[in-house]
Write a protein that holds these residues in place. Structure first.
Motif, short mmCIF file in Angstrom:
data_model
loop_
_atom_site.label_atom_id
_atom_site.label_comp_id
_atom_site.label_asym_id
_atom_site.label_seq_id
_atom_site.Cartn_x
_atom_site.Cartn_y
_atom_site.Cartn_z
N SER A 38 13.44 -14.18 10.30
CA SER A 38 14.72 -14.87 10.32
C SER A 38 14.45 -16.35 10.10
O SER A 38 13.70 -16.94 10.87
N PRO A 39 15.01 -16.95 9.06
CA PRO A 39 15.90 -16.34 8.07
C PRO A 39 15.16 -15.34 7.18
O PRO A 39 13.94 -15.37 7.09
N PRO A 40 15.92 -14.47 6.52
CA PRO A 40 15.30 -13.46 5.66
C PRO A 40 14.45 -14.09 4.55
O PRO A 40 14.80 -15.13 4.01
N GLN A 41 13.36 -13.42 4.25
CA GLN A 41 12.46 -13.88 3.19
C GLN A 41 11.99 -12.65 2.41
O GLN A 41 11.63 -11.63 3.01
N ARG A 42 11.99 -12.75 1.09
CA ARG A 42 11.55 -11.64 0.25
C ARG A 42 10.08 -11.35 0.48
O ARG A 42 9.26 -12.25 0.58
#
Length: 162
Positions: free
Chosen positions: A41-45
């Motif tokens: 978090s936050p989203p990461q590929r």
């Protein structure tokens, strides 16, 4: 063998259609969201190579499947093994409406409240589909669809196909 890929914008109904197809035809179901993102978090590929390795594991363990997602970079890796593609090319308004009615997705969110907290960001994301130029864009999906030489279907509403 049955090997189907379903793709389109967020909120287009990929998961709903894939789950129904998997259930009706006894197919393994694979949602690319489960391998595309790191649990941060936050989203990461996740690195594409790592995601493709996880996808290859699924393919090696299953002969009959339906794979769904919006990631044209990952879909490109699976298309050589695919018999049929389904492009859910719904209007953005329909995708937004579907997103607002989305049931809780426990494989993506720890709670329905956590999912709902993400809704405004998701609606903004959905709304940018036609103008983005990334792997999730309408242009990327149209390219996948036009270049695929096997059986293909495009749905432009929740009911009709072309």
């Amino acid at each position: 063998m049955t090997r189907v890929v379903i793709f389109g914008n967020s909120g287009s109904g990929k998961s709903t259609r894939a789950k129904a197809l998997a259930s009706d035809n006894n197919l393994a179901h694979f949602d690319l969201d489960t391998i595309a993102w790191l649990p941060t978090s936050p989203p990461q590929r996740r690195a594409i190579a790592e995601s493709i390795s996880l996808l290859d594991q699924f393919l090696s363990q299953n002969n009959n499947w339906v794979i769904e997602g919006c990631y044209s970079d990952l879909l490109t890796a699976v298309l050589p093994f695919t018999e049929e593609i389904i492009f859910l090319n719904l209007p953005i308004e329909s995708c937004v409406s579907n997103a607002k009615q989305r049931p809780w997705e426990p494989h993506k969110y720890e709670s329905k409240a956590a999912q709902d907290a993400n809704l405004n960001m998701l609606i903004k994301w959905i709304s940018q589909y036609a103008t983005r130029s990334d792997t999730f864009s309408k242009a990327a999906h149209e390219k996948l669809y036009s270049e695929f030489e096997g059986k293909k279907t495009m749905f432009t509403s929740n009911q009709a196909s072309e």
